[in-house]
Scaffold this motif. Sequence first.
Motif, PDB file in Angstrom:
ATOM      1  N   SER A  77       0.853  -1.184   0.000  1.00 54.58           N
ATOM      2  CA  SER A  77       0.000   0.000   0.000  1.00 54.58           C
ATOM      3  C   SER A  77       0.888   1.232   0.000  1.00 54.58           C
ATOM      4  O   SER A  77       1.733   1.403   0.866  1.00 54.58           O
ATOM      5  CB  SER A  77      -0.939  -0.004   1.197  1.00 54.58           C
ATOM      6  OG  SER A  77      -0.231   0.264   2.357  1.00 54.58           O
ATOM      7  N   TYR A  78       0.711   2.017  -1.004  1.00 53.58           N
ATOM      8  CA  TYR A  78       1.468   3.259  -1.137  1.00 53.58           C
ATOM      9  C   TYR A  78       0.767   4.136  -2.147  1.00 53.58           C
ATOM     10  O   TYR A  78      -0.135   3.686  -2.874  1.00 53.58           O
ATOM     11  CB  TYR A  78       2.912   2.991  -1.569  1.00 53.58           C
ATOM     12  CG  TYR A  78       3.047   2.241  -2.876  1.00 53.58           C
ATOM     13  CD1 TYR A  78       3.126   2.932  -4.087  1.00 53.58           C
ATOM     14  CD2 TYR A  78       3.089   0.852  -2.906  1.00 53.58           C
ATOM     15  CE1 TYR A  78       3.246   2.252  -5.279  1.00 53.58           C
ATOM     16  CE2 TYR A  78       3.207   0.165  -4.089  1.00 53.58           C
ATOM     17  CZ  TYR A  78       3.289   0.866  -5.286  1.00 53.58           C
ATOM     18  OH  TYR A  78       3.409   0.201  -6.464  1.00 53.58           O
ATOM     19  N   GLY A  79       1.143   5.357  -2.137  1.00 50.13           N
ATOM     20  CA  GLY A  79       0.594   6.266  -3.131  1.00 50.13           C
ATOM     21  C   GLY A  79       1.749   6.887  -3.887  1.00 50.13           C
ATOM     22  O   GLY A  79       2.859   6.991  -3.362  1.00 50.13           O
ATOM     23  N   PHE A  80       1.525   7.276  -5.073  1.00 48.69           N
ATOM     24  CA  PHE A  80       2.628   7.874  -5.823  1.00 48.69           C
ATOM     25  C   PHE A  80       2.086   8.842  -6.844  1.00 48.69           C
ATOM     26  O   PHE A  80       0.919   8.776  -7.246  1.00 48.69           O
ATOM     27  CB  PHE A  80       3.478   6.798  -6.501  1.00 48.69           C
ATOM     28  CG  PHE A  80       2.726   5.984  -7.508  1.00 48.69           C
ATOM     29  CD1 PHE A  80       2.724   6.344  -8.855  1.00 48.69           C
ATOM     30  CD2 PHE A  80       2.026   4.855  -7.132  1.00 48.69           C
ATOM     31  CE1 PHE A  80       2.036   5.593  -9.780  1.00 48.69           C
ATOM     32  CE2 PHE A  80       1.334   4.113  -8.053  1.00 48.69           C
ATOM     33  CZ  PHE A  80       1.341   4.477  -9.380  1.00 48.69           C
ATOM     34  N   GLU A  81       2.943   9.731  -7.207  1.00 48.77           N
ATOM     35  CA  GLU A  81       2.641  10.715  -8.257  1.00 48.77           C
ATOM     36  C   GLU A  81       3.955  10.904  -8.995  1.00 48.77           C
ATOM     37  O   GLU A  81       4.907  11.445  -8.438  1.00 48.77           O
ATOM     38  CB  GLU A  81       2.156  12.022  -7.616  1.00 48.77           C
ATOM     39  CG  GLU A  81       1.713  13.053  -8.610  1.00 48.77           C
ATOM     40  CD  GLU A  81       0.380  12.718  -9.271  1.00 48.77           C
ATOM     41  OE1 GLU A  81      -0.483  12.144  -8.585  1.00 48.77           O
ATOM     42  OE2 GLU A  81       0.237  13.011 -10.471  1.00 48.77           O
ATOM     43  N   ILE A  82       4.038  10.425 -10.195  1.00 48.94           N
ATOM     44  CA  ILE A  82       5.339  10.377 -10.861  1.00 48.94           C
ATOM     45  C   ILE A  82       5.273  11.036 -12.232  1.00 48.94           C
ATOM     46  O   ILE A  82       4.197  11.197 -12.798  1.00 48.94           O
ATOM     47  CB  ILE A  82       5.824   8.917 -11.048  1.00 48.94           C
ATOM     48  CG1 ILE A  82       4.729   8.095 -11.731  1.00 48.94           C
ATOM     49  CG2 ILE A  82       6.215   8.314  -9.751  1.00 48.94           C
ATOM     50  CD1 ILE A  82       5.209   6.866 -12.405  1.00 48.94           C
TER      51      ILE A  82
ATOM     52  N   ASN B 278       2.532  12.530 -16.585  1.00 48.56           N
ATOM     53  CA  ASN B 278       2.430  12.303 -15.147  1.00 48.56           C
ATOM     54  C   ASN B 278       1.389  11.235 -14.866  1.00 48.56           C
ATOM     55  O   ASN B 278       0.410  11.099 -15.605  1.00 48.56           O
ATOM     56  CB  ASN B 278       2.041  13.596 -14.431  1.00 48.56           C
ATOM     57  CG  ASN B 278       3.181  14.579 -14.437  1.00 48.56           C
ATOM     58  OD1 ASN B 278       4.331  14.212 -14.224  1.00 48.56           O
ATOM     59  ND2 ASN B 278       2.860  15.817 -14.755  1.00 48.56           N
ATOM     60  N   TYR B 279       1.646  10.503 -13.845  1.00 44.17           N
ATOM     61  CA  TYR B 279       0.653   9.507 -13.445  1.00 44.17           C
ATOM     62  C   TYR B 279       0.721   9.351 -11.939  1.00 44.17           C
ATOM     63  O   TYR B 279       1.810   9.392 -11.347  1.00 44.17           O
ATOM     64  CB  TYR B 279       0.946   8.160 -14.119  1.00 44.17           C
ATOM     65  CG  TYR B 279      -0.055   7.095 -13.743  1.00 44.17           C
ATOM     66  CD1 TYR B 279      -1.368   7.169 -14.205  1.00 44.17           C
ATOM     67  CD2 TYR B 279       0.312   6.039 -12.931  1.00 44.17           C
ATOM     68  CE1 TYR B 279      -2.286   6.199 -13.852  1.00 44.17           C
ATOM     69  CE2 TYR B 279      -0.607   5.067 -12.578  1.00 44.17           C
ATOM     70  CZ  TYR B 279      -1.903   5.150 -13.036  1.00 44.17           C
ATOM     71  OH  TYR B 279      -2.813   4.195 -12.691  1.00 44.17           O
ATOM     72  N   GLY B 280      -0.383   9.191 -11.395  1.00 42.63           N
ATOM     73  CA  GLY B 280      -0.404   8.998  -9.959  1.00 42.63           C
ATOM     74  C   GLY B 280      -1.503   8.027  -9.588  1.00 42.63           C
ATOM     75  O   GLY B 280      -2.530   7.946 -10.272  1.00 42.63           O
ATOM     76  N   ALA B 281      -1.274   7.274  -8.594  1.00 43.64           N
ATOM     77  CA  ALA B 281      -2.305   6.344  -8.137  1.00 43.64           C
ATOM     78  C   ALA B 281      -2.001   5.976  -6.700  1.00 43.64           C
ATOM     79  O   ALA B 281      -0.937   6.295  -6.176  1.00 43.64           O
ATOM     80  CB  ALA B 281      -2.329   5.096  -9.000  1.00 43.64           C
ATOM     81  N   THR B 282      -2.918   5.338  -6.121  1.00 46.66           N
ATOM     82  CA  THR B 282      -2.724   4.879  -4.755  1.00 46.66           C
ATOM     83  C   THR B 282      -2.938   3.382  -4.718  1.00 46.66           C
ATOM     84  O   THR B 282      -3.926   2.892  -5.247  1.00 46.66           O
ATOM     85  CB  THR B 282      -3.724   5.565  -3.807  1.00 46.66           C
ATOM     86  OG1 THR B 282      -3.669   6.957  -4.062  1.00 46.66           O
ATOM     87  CG2 THR B 282      -3.376   5.291  -2.376  1.00 46.66           C
ATOM     88  N   ALA B 283      -1.985   2.695  -4.176  1.00 44.71           N
ATOM     89  CA  ALA B 283      -2.120   1.252  -4.050  1.00 44.71           C
ATOM     90  C   ALA B 283      -2.541   0.933  -2.633  1.00 44.71           C
ATOM     91  O   ALA B 283      -1.832   1.256  -1.686  1.00 44.71           O
ATOM     92  CB  ALA B 283      -0.790   0.584  -4.371  1.00 44.71           C
ATOM     93  N   LEU B 284      -3.702   0.377  -2.532  1.00 44.37           N
ATOM     94  CA  LEU B 284      -4.200  -0.028  -1.215  1.00 44.37           C
ATOM     95  C   LEU B 284      -4.782  -1.425  -1.362  1.00 44.37           C
ATOM     96  O   LEU B 284      -5.228  -1.806  -2.458  1.00 44.37           O
ATOM     97  CB  LEU B 284      -5.290   0.929  -0.733  1.00 44.37           C
ATOM     98  CG  LEU B 284      -4.810   2.271  -0.182  1.00 44.37           C
ATOM     99  CD1 LEU B 284      -6.002   3.169   0.086  1.00 44.37           C
ATOM    100  CD2 LEU B 284      -4.014   2.061   1.095  1.00 44.37           C
ATOM    101  N   GLN B 285      -4.775  -2.150  -0.307  1.00 43.24           N
ATOM    102  CA  GLN B 285      -5.285  -3.515  -0.385  1.00 43.24           C
ATOM    103  C   GLN B 285      -6.714  -3.546  -0.896  1.00 43.24           C
ATOM    104  O   GLN B 285      -7.083  -4.399  -1.701  1.00 43.24           O
ATOM    105  CB  GLN B 285      -5.199  -4.182   0.992  1.00 43.24           C
ATOM    106  CG  GLN B 285      -3.782  -4.530   1.405  1.00 43.24           C
ATOM    107  CD  GLN B 285      -3.110  -5.436   0.392  1.00 43.24           C
ATOM    108  OE1 GLN B 285      -3.579  -6.516   0.097  1.00 43.24           O
ATOM    109  NE2 GLN B 285      -2.000  -4.975  -0.163  1.00 43.24           N
TER     110      GLN B 285
END
Lengths: 106, 767
Positions: A77-82, B278-285
């Motif tokens: 679980s993490y968030g990112f903006e790249i 640009n791309y952003g997302a959130t990885a959550l279970q």
Amino acid sequence: MAEEGAAAPGGATEKVIHTYPLIRHSDMSEEMRVEAMELSVTACEKFSQNNELAARMVKESMDKKFGPAFHVVVGESYGFEITYECTTICYMYFGGNQAICIWKCS
Amino acid sequence: MPPKKLPSLHGVKMPTIWPTKSSEKSIGLLLKKLKQKEATKSRANLAEDEGLDWLKPRALIKPDDQEEVSEADLEEEVGRVLCTVNPQWVPDEVAYHYGRAMFVAKPKPTYGKAYPLYIYQGTAIRKDSDEAKAQIAAGYGMVGFDDAGPKRAKVKKSAADEEEEEEPEAEPAAAAEEAKPEEDAVVEEEKPTEVEVPAEPTEVGVEGDETVAAEGGEEAEPEQKEEPVDDGSDEVLDIKPRVKKLANQFNFCERAALTYNFPRRSVDTQTVPPPRANYGATALQCIIFDFYQEDYAKKLKEKEEEKPKRLRKKAAKHAKSAQQIHDEQLAQRIREAWAILERLVNQNIYDDIAQDYRYWDDPSDEFREGMGSLLPLWKFQFDPMRTHAVCDIQWNPHYQDLFAVAYGSLDFTNQQKEGCLCMYSIKNPAYPEYAVITESPIICLDVYHEIPYLVCVGRYDGNVCVYNAQLTLESSYQYKSDSVKDKHSNIVWEVRWGARLIDGEASFFSISGDGRVVQWAVMPGELQATTIITLSSNVPPIPGPDGTMITINSCGSCICFHPEKADIFLVGTEDGMVHTCSLKYNKNYVRSVQGHHMPVYRIHYNHYNNSIYASCSGDWRVKIWEDGRDEPLFMFELGSPVGDVKWAPYSSTVFAACTADGKVYVYDLNVNKYRPICIQAVVSKKTKKLTRLDFNTRLPVIVCGDTKGTCHVLKLSPNLRVMCKPPKKAQGVDQRTLQIMKLDKLLSLVRDPPFTPGVVDEKFEED
């Protein structure tokens, strides 16, 4: 979570354990994507307890194959903006609980 | 000409050097030469230049007051006299002394005493010194002498003359400056004047203060030097001495070459940087889980859609609105109602036939010993198929009133374009329950006994299809062989359902004129072909058009499976052979018998004894065979090609055959081993031929088809369906055993040699 709630009463869906990789977002070429997918699967299976090593393995392999400056994030679980170079991003899930983000930016 | 005035310091007259006669003379010579040159020029070009005389006046202009000097005077040598006393010196000259604010008498210049103001060590070396000698010996200083020397001397002379008039002191200075080693004499001659020059400034310096003198000397000397340099340089430009200079530590020249340096330019371009995003997302279970669920659902859906494309398409076609579904249901109910109504009507129309079928038994049978008859009941026709022949006909194994008919054509010179598969119920003789028009004539069919609505058909174009009678007519067929890949290359003469495969798929076999027996596995969405056997003939290979040898396959015409041993089957060919084959061998026959002399049309196993089978052929004969015997047990000649022969399902000794002359023959071997117990002409032999017939499995009727598309249902009279009466000793033995006993008894009578078990039995007993 609404979906999960909806899915749970649906029946045996809860018990299903997904082990296949699932592309969430990718603009890679077909060849590259397949490669990235296979690499991630291999790495995550090899280092199932160590995300850092898995990420390193994917990164190094990708660097070798498609040129340097790949970045790999493996985690639950993490968030990112790249910012990434176009046609080099692949954000996918694996094993039902891991999220892997591979992109290139030099 | 007066000597040029030099700027004076404090009114002090600068020393001048008076010109000598010799210089004057040289000027004169020069002028003379000039004049001569002019004259020759004018004389030489007189003719051409006459017209231009006005442009260039030749006359030399002389000043009026020019002294006339005679030639002799000019030639005269004038010596130059130098004296030690300065004639210009004024003894009483005074100068204002600013320091004392008074005029003071200028002191008399001291001669012979020099005040060095600046000492500069010369670089010249004496010519007769050792060093110079060594250099001259090495070639320095001498090379240019011969060619440059005289010329130079000449010019030098004239230049000196000029100087005498214009600038008396220039020449010595220039001479001193140049310091030409070759003009030793001149240098030496002029040395006194040279000495004089530095002496004069000192004179000035001594008169005043020491500082003044120093100033004056310093300033005067460079000025003095300037002029001779200017004039001298003019001369030097004229005559470049090409004398190699003597080398010493100061006098050297460096020779070097430098290549041209190209100017540097910087050229650079910059590429467009690769596009970025640009791309952003959130990885959550939870997100991962949801996404997997979504994908899983999608996959399940896809899996469902993976069913045969045709079916899916059909499903899509059938995906109709609620209104349409309602309409359809309504239409279906109406159709059902109409079907009932139709049957009611038909029942009324064909009431007498129905009564006959049910209750009428030919009473004459009682009086005709053993002989029977066939009662024609219904006739079935399908209007579009009036010109087609009934190529195959078969009762449905499950529904006793239903039979399937294959409409094709047996007239190969005038082949029909299309065929038809129909299913008739004897409850409705007016119209088939199921009819589907095919694009190619249907030659054979077989109804699957496990799933009675599945019918496989073989077509004239070599394809085989499976029809599902439950599907609506627009679907036409459910499976069809691939016309490109694996269809037969000739007419498919017979198809037979076989046992299910290991994986549970239904399979059927087809035999075709191309000499192959193919097994078709009914896979989801497709038919998978496996060639079981290629029927080789004993005809030797014949040479083809391009020299290759072409092996001839014998054309299969019918196939029949052993009722119990699923891998044994009989194949009849068009050259009359009857081969016993096995699924296990794809090249060799288990056994081969020359059964007939014309194409074998049908082989049929007895229902009660698996080693007995009947065959019929175009050679008018029906033969009854026993396995392993080369000769038939019975042979009947019917006087016309026999289209079909079938054993009765109810009796082990009864069989029926239909012939091309429109008759149906029924034999009961138990009653008469040589003659039929019934010969019934069903159709007119002029216009129609009977092609196929089939016994109903439960009802005492047979159906036979003719070449005009009509199916005749005939009722067997009581004499044709006599059942066995159990003997008194063995009451309670079932009919089947009795039938087998009956046949065995019969066979024991017929067999000439003692019974030997058939080849098939021998070979596969242990299987």
